[in-house]
Scaffold this active site. Structure first.
Site, PDB file in Angstrom:
ATOM      1  CB  SER A  94      -7.267  12.627  -1.909  1.00  0.00           C
ATOM      2  OG  SER A  94      -7.821  13.011  -0.973  1.00  0.00           O
ATOM      3  CE  LYS A 169     -10.446  15.169  -1.091  1.00  0.00           C
ATOM      4  NZ  LYS A 169     -10.892  16.420  -0.376  1.00  0.00           N
TER       5      LYS A 169
HETATM    6  P1  NAD Z   1      -0.536  13.879   6.529  1.00  0.00           P
HETATM    7  O1  NAD Z   1       1.012  14.001   5.845  1.00  0.00           O
HETATM    8  O2  NAD Z   1      -0.510  14.627   7.714  1.00  0.00           O
HETATM    9  O3  NAD Z   1      -0.473  12.365   7.079  1.00  0.00           O
HETATM   10  C1  NAD Z   1      -0.201  11.195   6.331  1.00  0.00           C
HETATM   11  C2  NAD Z   1       0.285  10.047   7.407  1.00  0.00           C
HETATM   12  O4  NAD Z   1       0.643   8.816   6.620  1.00  0.00           O
HETATM   13  C3  NAD Z   1       1.594  10.351   8.088  1.00  0.00           C
HETATM   14  O5  NAD Z   1       1.441  10.154   9.484  1.00  0.00           O
HETATM   15  C4  NAD Z   1       2.628   9.425   7.670  1.00  0.00           C
HETATM   16  O6  NAD Z   1       3.571   9.162   8.461  1.00  0.00           O
HETATM   17  C5  NAD Z   1       1.693   8.165   7.178  1.00  0.00           C
HETATM   18  N1  NAD Z   1       2.288   7.485   6.341  1.00  0.00           N
HETATM   19  C6  NAD Z   1       3.153   7.707   5.132  1.00  0.00           C
HETATM   20  N2  NAD Z   1       3.518   6.527   4.591  1.00  0.00           N
HETATM   21  C7  NAD Z   1       3.118   5.459   5.168  1.00  0.00           C
HETATM   22  C8  NAD Z   1       3.069   3.971   5.137  1.00  0.00           C
HETATM   23  N3  NAD Z   1       3.885   3.539   4.225  1.00  0.00           N
HETATM   24  N4  NAD Z   1       2.758   3.278   6.022  1.00  0.00           N
HETATM   25  C9  NAD Z   1       1.825   3.850   7.072  1.00  0.00           C
HETATM   26  N5  NAD Z   1       1.661   5.088   7.271  1.00  0.00           N
HETATM   27  C10 NAD Z   1       2.397   6.070   6.448  1.00  0.00           C
HETATM   28  O7  NAD Z   1      -1.555  14.071   5.465  1.00  0.00           O
HETATM   29  P2  NAD Z   1      -3.204  14.308   5.838  1.00  0.00           P
HETATM   30  O8  NAD Z   1      -3.165  15.677   5.746  1.00  0.00           O
HETATM   31  O9  NAD Z   1      -3.561  13.637   6.929  1.00  0.00           O
HETATM   32  O10 NAD Z   1      -3.627  13.439   4.394  1.00  0.00           O
HETATM   33  C11 NAD Z   1      -3.927  12.144   4.294  1.00  0.00           C
HETATM   34  C12 NAD Z   1      -4.675  11.844   3.084  1.00  0.00           C
HETATM   35  O11 NAD Z   1      -6.027  12.581   3.098  1.00  0.00           O
HETATM   36  C13 NAD Z   1      -4.216  12.581   1.797  1.00  0.00           C
HETATM   37  O12 NAD Z   1      -4.546  11.614   0.604  1.00  0.00           O
HETATM   38  C14 NAD Z   1      -4.835  13.903   1.447  1.00  0.00           C
HETATM   39  O13 NAD Z   1      -4.781  14.379   0.060  1.00  0.00           O
HETATM   40  C15 NAD Z   1      -6.161  13.647   1.940  1.00  0.00           C
HETATM   41  N6  NAD Z   1      -7.123  14.834   2.666  1.00  0.00           N
HETATM   42  C16 NAD Z   1      -6.296  15.656   3.622  1.00  0.00           C
HETATM   43  C17 NAD Z   1      -7.249  16.797   4.049  1.00  0.00           C
HETATM   44  C18 NAD Z   1      -6.447  17.551   5.011  1.00  0.00           C
HETATM   45  O14 NAD Z   1      -7.105  18.749   5.178  1.00  0.00           O
HETATM   46  N7  NAD Z   1      -5.293  17.546   5.384  1.00  0.00           N
HETATM   47  C19 NAD Z   1      -8.539  16.962   3.622  1.00  0.00           C
HETATM   48  C20 NAD Z   1      -8.975  15.708   2.835  1.00  0.00           C
HETATM   49  C21 NAD Z   1      -8.389  14.942   2.513  1.00  0.00           C
END
Ligand code: NAD
Length: 297
Positions: A94, A169
């Site tokens: 997002s 979104k």
């Molecule tokens: P999260 O924090 O659980 O996962 C993010 C991952 O990205 C982690 O494993 C982290 O180590 C990795 N990461 C961070 N920096 C990095 C880099 N430089 N290189 C490689 N990997 C890297 O977050 P999430 O909940 O999985 O959310 C991810 C995205 O999806 C966000 O943008 C969030 O807003 C969106 N989103 C989340 C949900 C939800 O329910 N959790 C729903 C819809 C959208």
């Protein structure tokens, strides 16, 4: 050819599982998640992005925010310089729409397609591969992205040009957060009046006040006192900031947007903790009003 799937957290992990069943996949995460999942799936994991294997022609990103997307693509890992001409990048995070537009333009200079494809549906729909995927981008790139989205999708909605998926979104999440805050506020009033919160939620769900907040979030994650939707409050506040900036950039008078943003930030300070769940927006109302939505045992 192979897809590099970057970001294997709460969403990216289950999404990559679905995806890897359909396409050759290589995994990368700054944390240990990539090697763990690669072992489980029997696929390759990269330890760094210093060099990109030559078979990579597609990149999928599922990382926290645009600052990190920009670092991976442009300023830190510099993937745009390392990918072959004709490659395709799909940012499912997002992200900030204007950042996405900038990156799409920079990608085009390298002959690389760039699509925004953020998702809705949370971890539950990520696990089952039934996410709503909201797509923006140049039509040829969007067409190329479609088969890559299908293994993770319950529905795919093409919105328009680059950045429009990310804008739509953020606006969805603004409405979602506003619905949680509004429901928490009226549930607080009804609880103080003496109505059982579970009964009030049933009333709302049989009536015109219902929303996904009252139909899913209150029964599953709030009335239970478990606060375990899997979507972090900090990520929600990031999305609210994107939506607030969109309101400002479009010159829209938007008092409700400003109020939801302020409530969410005050809630974040009030509930504290390292990684509160976004449903703890309702816990803020509990703490401020000395009530509980959880029925006593
Ligand atoms: P999260 O924090 O659980 O996962 C993010 C991952 O990205 C982690 O494993 C982290 O180590 C990795 N990461 C961070 N920096 C990095 C880099 N430089 N290189 C490689 N990997 C890297 O977050 P999430 O909940 O999985 O959310 C991810 C995205 O999806 C966000 O943008 C969030 O807003 C969106 N989103 C989340 C949900 C939800 O329910 N959790 C729903 C819809 C959208």
């Amino acid at each position: 050819m192979t897809t590099l799937f970057i970001g294997l957290g709460k969403m990216g992990g289950p999404m990559a599982r679905q995806y890897a069943a359909a396409f050759n996949t290589t995994l990368y995460d700054v944390g240990p998640a990539a090697t763990q999942l690669a072992d489980e799936l029997g696929v390759r994991a990269l330890e760094t992005l210093d060099t990109v294997p030559e078979e990579i022609d597609t990149v999928i990103l599922m990382v926290p925010n645009s600052r990190i997307v920009e670092s991976i693509m442009l300023t830190g890992d510099r993937l745009l310089e390392k990918l072959p001409e004709g490659a395709l990048v799909i940012d499912m995070s997002s992200s900030v729409p204007t950042s996405t537009q900038m990156l799409a333009a920079r990608a085009a200079e390298h002959g690389i397609g760039y699509v925004d494809a953020p998702v809705s549906g949370g971890t539950a729909k990520a696990v089952t591969g039934q996410l709503a995927i909201i797509v923006g981008g140049e039509p040829t790139a969007v067409e190329r992205a479609m088969p890559h989205l299908e293994p993770m999708a319950g529905s795919i909605l093409v919105v328009g040009p680059s950045g429009s998926g990310h804008a739509a979104k953020a606006l969805n999440n603004l409405l979602s957060a506003t619905n949680i805050a509004a429901a928490a506020e009226i549930l607080t009033i009804s609880t103080k009046f003496g109505i059982d919160p579970a009964v009030m939620v049933n009333v709302l769900n049989a009536s015109t006040g219902r929303s996904q907040a009252t139909e899913v979030k209150f029964p599953k994650h709030i009335l239970t006192g478990t606060w375990d939707s899997g979507f972090g409050m900090d990520l929600m506040i990031k999305d609210l900031g994107i939506a607030r900036d969109l309101a400002a950039e479009t010159g829209t008078e938007s008092p409700l947007t400003a109020t939801t943003f302020e409530i969410a930030n005050t809630a974040r300070e009030t509930v504290g903790g390292e990684l509160p769940d976004h449903t703890e927006l309702a816990r803020y109302y509990e703490l401020r009003n000395d009530i509980t939505f959880t029925p006593s045992q």
